[in-house]
Design a protein around this motif. Structure first.
Motif, mmCIF file in Angstrom:
data_model
loop_
_atom_site.group_PDB
_atom_site.id
_atom_site.type_symbol
_atom_site.label_atom_id
_atom_site.label_comp_id
_atom_site.label_asym_id
_atom_site.label_seq_id
_atom_site.Cartn_x
_atom_site.Cartn_y
_atom_site.Cartn_z
ATOM 1 N N ASP A 53 5.259 1.469 -14.965
ATOM 2 C CA ASP A 53 5.739 0.613 -13.885
ATOM 3 C C ASP A 53 7.259 0.740 -13.801
ATOM 4 O O ASP A 53 7.960 0.439 -14.759
ATOM 5 N N ILE A 54 7.792 1.178 -12.664
ATOM 6 C CA ILE A 54 9.243 1.353 -12.538
ATOM 7 C C ILE A 54 9.946 0.105 -12.031
ATOM 8 O O ILE A 54 11.157 0.066 -11.951
ATOM 9 N N PHE A 55 9.187 -0.928 -11.677
ATOM 10 C CA PHE A 55 9.795 -2.165 -11.181
ATOM 11 C C PHE A 55 9.902 -3.238 -12.254
ATOM 12 O O PHE A 55 10.275 -4.355 -11.975
ATOM 13 N N GLY A 56 9.580 -2.931 -13.451
ATOM 14 C CA GLY A 56 9.650 -3.920 -14.517
ATOM 15 C C GLY A 56 8.277 -4.124 -15.131
ATOM 16 O O GLY A 56 7.256 -3.827 -14.532
ATOM 17 N N GLU A 57 8.302 -4.616 -16.325
ATOM 18 C CA GLU A 57 7.064 -4.798 -17.069
ATOM 19 C C GLU A 57 6.086 -5.713 -16.336
ATOM 20 O O GLU A 57 6.432 -6.802 -15.895
ATOM 21 N N LYS A 58 4.885 -5.254 -16.181
ATOM 22 C CA LYS A 58 3.775 -6.018 -15.589
ATOM 23 C C LYS A 58 4.040 -6.458 -14.147
ATOM 24 O O LYS A 58 3.496 -7.427 -13.678
ATOM 25 N N SER A 59 4.895 -5.750 -13.443
ATOM 26 C CA SER A 59 5.193 -6.108 -12.060
ATOM 27 C C SER A 59 4.016 -5.770 -11.156
ATOM 28 O O SER A 59 3.445 -4.705 -11.248
ATOM 29 N N VAL A 60 3.668 -6.689 -10.291
ATOM 30 C CA VAL A 60 2.655 -6.459 -9.272
ATOM 31 C C VAL A 60 3.370 -6.633 -7.938
ATOM 32 O O VAL A 60 3.795 -7.737 -7.587
ATOM 33 N N VAL A 61 3.528 -5.528 -7.222
ATOM 34 C CA VAL A 61 4.334 -5.507 -6.007
ATOM 35 C C VAL A 61 3.886 -6.580 -5.013
ATOM 36 O O VAL A 61 4.710 -7.342 -4.492
ATOM 37 N N TYR A 62 2.616 -6.680 -4.771
ATOM 38 C CA TYR A 62 2.122 -7.639 -3.783
ATOM 39 C C TYR A 62 2.512 -9.068 -4.151
ATOM 40 O O TYR A 62 3.009 -9.826 -3.323
ATOM 41 N N LEU A 106 13.007 -11.166 1.881
ATOM 42 C CA LEU A 106 11.911 -10.216 1.785
ATOM 43 C C LEU A 106 12.390 -8.802 2.135
ATOM 44 O O LEU A 106 12.075 -7.841 1.437
ATOM 45 N N CYS A 107 13.185 -8.698 3.182
ATOM 46 C CA CYS A 107 13.731 -7.390 3.579
ATOM 47 C C CYS A 107 14.610 -6.803 2.482
ATOM 48 O O CYS A 107 14.539 -5.610 2.188
ATOM 49 N N ARG A 108 15.465 -7.645 1.864
ATOM 50 C CA ARG A 108 16.321 -7.178 0.771
ATOM 51 C C ARG A 108 15.473 -6.691 -0.402
ATOM 52 O O ARG A 108 15.760 -5.649 -1.000
ATOM 53 N N LYS A 109 14.419 -7.417 -0.729
ATOM 54 C CA LYS A 109 13.546 -7.036 -1.838
ATOM 55 C C LYS A 109 12.844 -5.702 -1.541
ATOM 56 O O LYS A 109 12.801 -4.806 -2.392
ATOM 57 N N ILE A 110 12.307 -5.575 -0.340
ATOM 58 C CA ILE A 110 11.623 -4.332 0.042
ATOM 59 C C ILE A 110 12.613 -3.162 0.042
ATOM 60 O O ILE A 110 12.317 -2.079 -0.487
ATOM 61 N N THR A 111 13.790 -3.382 0.591
ATOM 62 C CA THR A 111 14.824 -2.341 0.609
ATOM 63 C C THR A 111 15.183 -1.930 -0.824
ATOM 64 O O THR A 111 15.318 -0.745 -1.130
ATOM 65 N N GLY A 112 15.314 -2.908 -1.699
ATOM 66 C CA GLY A 112 15.613 -2.624 -3.106
ATOM 67 C C GLY A 112 14.503 -1.832 -3.777
ATOM 68 O O GLY A 112 14.759 -0.913 -4.557
ATOM 69 N N ALA A 129 0.841 -1.207 0.000
ATOM 70 C CA ALA A 129 0.000 0.000 0.000
ATOM 71 C C ALA A 129 0.872 1.252 0.000
ATOM 72 O O ALA A 129 0.578 2.227 -0.700
ATOM 73 N N THR A 130 1.954 1.228 0.773
ATOM 74 C CA THR A 130 2.867 2.369 0.825
ATOM 75 C C THR A 130 3.523 2.600 -0.525
ATOM 76 O O THR A 130 3.582 3.727 -1.013
ATOM 77 N N ILE A 131 4.010 1.540 -1.135
ATOM 78 C CA ILE A 131 4.638 1.668 -2.453
ATOM 79 C C ILE A 131 3.627 2.172 -3.469
ATOM 80 O O ILE A 131 3.922 3.067 -4.271
ATOM 81 N N SER A 132 2.421 1.638 -3.441
ATOM 82 C CA SER A 132 1.376 2.092 -4.365
ATOM 83 C C SER A 132 1.069 3.570 -4.168
ATOM 84 O O SER A 132 0.910 4.317 -5.132
ATOM 85 N N ARG A 133 1.007 3.998 -2.919
ATOM 86 C CA ARG A 133 0.725 5.413 -2.621
ATOM 87 C C ARG A 133 1.864 6.303 -3.104
ATOM 88 O O ARG A 133 1.630 7.378 -3.658
ATOM 89 N N ILE A 134 3.095 5.855 -2.921
ATOM 90 C CA ILE A 134 4.255 6.628 -3.393
ATOM 91 C C ILE A 134 4.204 6.770 -4.909
ATOM 92 O O ILE A 134 4.418 7.851 -5.451
#
Length: 169
Positions: free
Chosen positions: A17-26, A38-44, A3-8
């Motif tokens: 999409d800045i995380f790659g084509e068709k990326s769904v963060v959740y 998971l922490c490394r991915k979120i930090t990235g 939700a935070t990433i989506s709001r940002i």
């Protein structure tokens, strides 16, 4: 986190999409089983967001600074100030000053003075017999004394001396 990433992304007004084509963060985050990965991915992801936001801000500042400089170049012959720019562009004087310093490499007042000197030289090259009082009005200065001070600052001589030594009269 999603939700935070989506709001940002929404605040950044990012439709792409800045995380790659068709990326769904959740769904991406759901794939991680262990906390460390998971922490490394979120930090990235947050690092990517920060980098993107910083890049976007720099582009906006560069565009705004160019608009400020264009305005000054078009209006140097008027009595303009940081206050005028602040009102025209609806920004603080401090922020405008910072933008000028970053793009032009100098503060607003110095930039305007240098520009007026350059324009005065152009005028004198076209018509070396231009009176100092007329020159003052043409470049946005109030008095002939201000023109003489400008020439002394940048050329080390008066306008008449400048004409004599540089224009072979």
């Amino acid at each position: 986190v999603t939700a935070t990433i989506s709001r940002i992304l929404e605040i950044m007004d990012r439709t792409a999409d800045i995380f790659g084509e068709k990326s769904v963060v959740y769904l991406e985050l759901k794939l991680y089983d262990d906390t460390e990965s998971l922490c490394r991915k979120i930090t990235g992801m947050f690092a990517t967001l920060l980098q993107e936001a910083s890049s976007s801000t720099r582009k906006q500042e560069y565009t705004m600074a160019n608009q400020l400089i264009a305005y000054v170049r078009e209006n140097y012959a008027r009595d303009i100030s940081l206050t005028d720019l602040s009102e025209k562009f609806n920004m603080s004087q401090g922020y405008i000053s910072t933008l000028f310093k970053n793009l032009a490499g100098t503060n607003f007042k110095e930039y305007l003075s240098r520009l007026r000197f350059e324009k005065a030289v152009e005028i004198l090259e076209k018509n070396p017999y231009t009176q100092t009082k007329d020159l003052a009005g043409m470049i946005g200065l109030n008095t002939p004394k201000a023109v003489i001070a400008l020439f002394n600052k940048y050329a080390g001589m008066s306008p008449k001396q400048y004409v004599s030594s540089h224009l072979n009269l």
